[in-house]
Scaffold this active site. Structure first.
Site, PDB file in Angstrom:
ATOM      1  N   TRP A  43     -11.961  89.291  17.787  1.00 62.87           N
ATOM      2  CA  TRP A  43     -10.525  89.762  17.516  1.00 62.87           C
ATOM      3  C   TRP A  43      -9.695  88.798  16.668  1.00 62.87           C
ATOM      4  O   TRP A  43      -9.836  87.236  16.880  1.00 62.87           O
ATOM      5  CB  TRP A  43      -9.755  89.945  18.760  1.00 62.87           C
ATOM      6  CG  TRP A  43     -10.352  91.068  19.612  1.00 62.87           C
ATOM      7  CD1 TRP A  43     -11.574  91.768  19.258  1.00 62.87           C
ATOM      8  CD2 TRP A  43      -9.767  91.940  20.447  1.00 62.87           C
ATOM      9  NE1 TRP A  43     -11.747  92.814  20.260  1.00 62.87           N
ATOM     10  CE2 TRP A  43     -10.686  92.771  20.812  1.00 62.87           C
ATOM     11  CE3 TRP A  43      -8.320  91.804  21.194  1.00 62.87           C
ATOM     12  CZ2 TRP A  43     -10.089  93.831  22.117  1.00 62.87           C
ATOM     13  CZ3 TRP A  43      -8.056  92.519  22.072  1.00 62.87           C
ATOM     14  CH2 TRP A  43      -8.921  93.612  22.664  1.00 62.87           C
ATOM     15  N   GLU A 100      -7.528  99.974  20.451  1.00 61.72           N
ATOM     16  CA  GLU A 100      -7.012 100.816  21.583  1.00 61.72           C
ATOM     17  C   GLU A 100      -5.630 101.112  21.150  1.00 61.72           C
ATOM     18  O   GLU A 100      -4.647 100.665  22.020  1.00 61.72           O
ATOM     19  CB  GLU A 100      -7.288 100.013  22.793  1.00 61.72           C
ATOM     20  CG  GLU A 100      -8.819 100.141  23.148  1.00 61.72           C
ATOM     21  CD  GLU A 100      -9.160  99.791  24.784  1.00 61.72           C
ATOM     22  OE1 GLU A 100      -8.072  99.505  25.425  1.00 61.72           O
ATOM     23  OE2 GLU A 100     -10.005  99.727  25.128  1.00 61.72           O
ATOM     24  N   TRP A 126      -0.597 103.023  28.587  1.00 62.58           N
ATOM     25  CA  TRP A 126      -0.315 102.360  29.911  1.00 62.58           C
ATOM     26  C   TRP A 126       0.421 100.945  29.613  1.00 62.58           C
ATOM     27  O   TRP A 126       0.823 100.347  30.388  1.00 62.58           O
ATOM     28  CB  TRP A 126      -1.739 102.099  30.168  1.00 62.58           C
ATOM     29  CG  TRP A 126      -2.684 100.965  29.359  1.00 62.58           C
ATOM     30  CD1 TRP A 126      -2.598  99.551  29.327  1.00 62.58           C
ATOM     31  CD2 TRP A 126      -3.496 101.503  28.481  1.00 62.58           C
ATOM     32  NE1 TRP A 126      -3.559  99.217  28.260  1.00 62.58           N
ATOM     33  CE2 TRP A 126      -4.097 100.411  27.798  1.00 62.58           C
ATOM     34  CE3 TRP A 126      -3.885 102.784  27.928  1.00 62.58           C
ATOM     35  CZ2 TRP A 126      -5.045 100.381  26.818  1.00 62.58           C
ATOM     36  CZ3 TRP A 126      -4.894 102.730  26.918  1.00 62.58           C
ATOM     37  CH2 TRP A 126      -5.484 101.666  26.448  1.00 62.58           C
ATOM     38  N   TRP A 169      -9.738 103.694  23.255  1.00 62.77           N
ATOM     39  CA  TRP A 169      -9.878 103.485  24.645  1.00 62.77           C
ATOM     40  C   TRP A 169     -10.819 104.285  25.306  1.00 62.77           C
ATOM     41  O   TRP A 169     -11.397 103.965  26.324  1.00 62.77           O
ATOM     42  CB  TRP A 169      -8.452 103.402  25.024  1.00 62.77           C
ATOM     43  CG  TRP A 169      -8.094 104.326  26.133  1.00 62.77           C
ATOM     44  CD1 TRP A 169      -8.219 103.715  27.432  1.00 62.77           C
ATOM     45  CD2 TRP A 169      -7.729 105.564  26.359  1.00 62.77           C
ATOM     46  NE1 TRP A 169      -7.631 104.951  28.427  1.00 62.77           N
ATOM     47  CE2 TRP A 169      -7.535 106.092  27.501  1.00 62.77           C
ATOM     48  CE3 TRP A 169      -7.459 106.576  25.194  1.00 62.77           C
ATOM     49  CZ2 TRP A 169      -7.231 107.538  27.873  1.00 62.77           C
ATOM     50  CZ3 TRP A 169      -7.017 107.801  25.274  1.00 62.77           C
ATOM     51  CH2 TRP A 169      -6.857 108.342  26.854  1.00 62.77           C
ATOM     52  N   TYR A 228     -15.087 103.090  30.570  1.00 55.70           N
ATOM     53  CA  TYR A 228     -15.059 102.219  31.945  1.00 55.70           C
ATOM     54  C   TYR A 228     -14.994 103.539  33.071  1.00 55.70           C
ATOM     55  O   TYR A 228     -14.245 104.281  32.549  1.00 55.70           O
ATOM     56  CB  TYR A 228     -13.928 101.350  31.902  1.00 55.70           C
ATOM     57  CG  TYR A 228     -14.015 100.152  30.876  1.00 55.70           C
ATOM     58  CD1 TYR A 228     -14.831  99.028  31.139  1.00 55.70           C
ATOM     59  CD2 TYR A 228     -13.287 100.246  29.956  1.00 55.70           C
ATOM     60  CE1 TYR A 228     -14.630  98.014  30.174  1.00 55.70           C
ATOM     61  CE2 TYR A 228     -13.318  99.079  29.015  1.00 55.70           C
ATOM     62  CZ  TYR A 228     -14.110  98.105  29.333  1.00 55.70           C
ATOM     63  OH  TYR A 228     -14.103  97.032  28.220  1.00 55.70           O
ATOM     64  N   GLU A 246     -16.964  99.220  24.267  1.00 51.97           N
ATOM     65  CA  GLU A 246     -16.869  98.303  25.197  1.00 51.97           C
ATOM     66  C   GLU A 246     -17.311  99.150  26.641  1.00 51.97           C
ATOM     67  O   GLU A 246     -16.991 100.369  26.647  1.00 51.97           O
ATOM     68  CB  GLU A 246     -15.332  98.236  25.698  1.00 51.97           C
ATOM     69  CG  GLU A 246     -14.571  97.206  24.486  1.00 51.97           C
ATOM     70  CD  GLU A 246     -13.044  97.000  24.619  1.00 51.97           C
ATOM     71  OE1 GLU A 246     -12.500  97.327  25.906  1.00 51.97           O
ATOM     72  OE2 GLU A 246     -12.363  96.630  23.858  1.00 51.97           O
ATOM     73  N   TRP A 266     -18.378  94.304  27.334  1.00 46.55           N
ATOM     74  CA  TRP A 266     -17.384  93.505  27.515  1.00 46.55           C
ATOM     75  C   TRP A 266     -17.551  92.722  28.606  1.00 46.55           C
ATOM     76  O   TRP A 266     -17.732  93.116  29.775  1.00 46.55           O
ATOM     77  CB  TRP A 266     -16.157  94.474  27.517  1.00 46.55           C
ATOM     78  CG  TRP A 266     -15.025  93.717  27.696  1.00 46.55           C
ATOM     79  CD1 TRP A 266     -14.376  93.217  28.946  1.00 46.55           C
ATOM     80  CD2 TRP A 266     -13.923  93.428  26.858  1.00 46.55           C
ATOM     81  NE1 TRP A 266     -13.215  92.775  28.491  1.00 46.55           N
ATOM     82  CE2 TRP A 266     -12.817  92.888  27.181  1.00 46.55           C
ATOM     83  CE3 TRP A 266     -13.907  93.655  25.347  1.00 46.55           C
ATOM     84  CZ2 TRP A 266     -11.738  92.205  26.473  1.00 46.55           C
ATOM     85  CZ3 TRP A 266     -12.933  93.093  24.512  1.00 46.55           C
ATOM     86  CH2 TRP A 266     -11.709  92.496  25.184  1.00 46.55           C
TER      87      TRP A 266
END
Length: 377
Positions: free
Chosen positions: A82, A182, A210, A245, A284, A313, A342
């Site tokens: 990043w 994301e 979020w 995401w 996730y 991720e 990740w």
């Protein structure tokens, strides 16, 4: 064999460009061979302060190069790193929020070149992620201006992005560019619009927003489209993506919609070049289970995508009971084009330590049946 022959014939005398990572259909090709991207997210050593303004040399460089060596020894071939995040350190902004340079200290380009050259010496491709939409920090005002104000966005493109891309074009350690991670973190998840590209009613109660319900898809898709077009104008042979995401914002199955399709991006920003070369989906579990569109519950073919899909991720501690070895094997065996665990510096649990992540990477290190993992840069 047919794929390799066609690619080599298409390359002709442009051997250098042929050897760069490229896309053919729904998979990656390098040097005439189908490849699978296996590796990890760094994603940072010092959040937003790894590159530019004299931050890289010394502590950051030594740590990052150590991780590149680790990844290479484990049999990985790629790493996601990043860059700007929300703009606290780079690029250089004036008092009005317009970008006037890559960084004030003048080290940005040299820092990135140093990292990419070191990665290439260890046969690791680096994917540079520019921005982060997963958080809403105090420095977010800089990124906010670029998302909302096209004049400010154009200033970034002219003064920072294009010079960076041109300066790094052709380096063997560069895998590609990611416009933003994301963006759904700060997306308005319940906006009604007659155009499905901009309608987010299907994302109500999905988890999107979020970090703050700040932007409509109109804003984000233009933001991505303009930068993707600029990157390709500066380096016609590089690859561009963004990090979703969740598959919920990136697929046309089970009532969801692919907002990052070519049609949606061009509609929002108007630039035909400003599209993605491959899709990158994160996954996730939630309360111990993957959702109904997670890549870990299906083969890539179920999405009916016409581009490669990288699972960008994931981690064992939120893997719905799957081991890290099982997660890498699933990605490799079921049609995905890459897997990045990740994250190297994010060892929240014993299952997430960098040493344990390397075990997963090693699982597919010597595979070639669904795409070559070990290759030379």
């Amino acid at each position: 064999m047919a794929v390799s022959l066609l690619v080599l014939l298409a390359c002709g005398i442009a051997a250098v460009q042929c050897d760069r990572l490229s896309v053919q259909g729904n998979h990656f090709v390098k040097g005439g061979q189908k490849v699978f991207l296996s590796g990890a997210n760094l994603a940072w050593v010092q959040y937003a302060y790894d590159f530019g303004n004299n931050h890289y040399k010394g502590r950051v460089q030594g740590i990052l190069e150590g991780y590149i060596r680790d990844l290479s020894k484990a049999g990985g071939n790629s790493m996601r790193v990043w860059i700007h995040m929300e703009g606290a350190n780079t690029p250089e902004f004036d008092s009005s929020g317009h970008v006037i340079g890559m960084d004030k200290g003048g080290t940005m380009l040299a820092d990135l070149k140093s990292m990419l050259n070191y990665a290439a010496s260890h046969n690791v491709l680096i994917f540079l992620c520019l921005w982060n939409g997963a958080v809403n920090q105090g420095s977010h005002a800089h990124l906010d201006g670029l998302i909302r104000d096209t004049n400010k966005l154009q200033s970034y493109i002219n003064k920072a992005l294009i010079p960076m891309v041109k300066g790094l074009a052709g380096l063997p350690g560069l895998g590609g560019w990611e416009v933003i991670n994301e963006p759904e973190g700060v997306l308005m998840p319940d906006v009604t619009n007659s155009d499905p590209c901009f309608d987010t009613t299907h994302l109500k109660n999905s988890g999107a927003g979020w970090a703050g319900k700040l932007y409509k898809y109109d804003d984000f898709l233009r933001f991505i489209n303009w930068q993707a077009a600029a990157i390709k104008s500066a380096d016609a042979h590089t690859l561009v993506t963004m990090g979703s995401w969740n598959a919920k914002s990136n697929v046309n199955i089970k009532g969801y919609y692919n907002h990052y399709s070519d049609a949606c991006l061009i509609k929002a920003g108007g630039k035909k070049q400003g599209v993605l070369d491959f899709f990158q989906i994160h996954s996730y579990d939630w309360q111990g289970k993957f959702d109904e569109v997670s890549p870990f519950t299906m083969a890539a073919s179920v999405y009916h995508m016409d581009k490669p899909i990288v699972i960008g991720e994931f981690r064992e501690s939120q893997g719905a009971g799957m081991t890290i070895q099982e997660m890498f094997n699933h990605a490799y065996n079921t049609g995905y084009s890459g897997a990045w665990t990740w994250a190297i510096t994010d060892d929240w649990t014993p299952k997430d330590t960098w040493a344990h992540q390397q075990v997963g990477i090693t699982t597919v290190a010597n595979r070639h049946d669904h795409g070559l993992v070990k290759f030379t840069l």
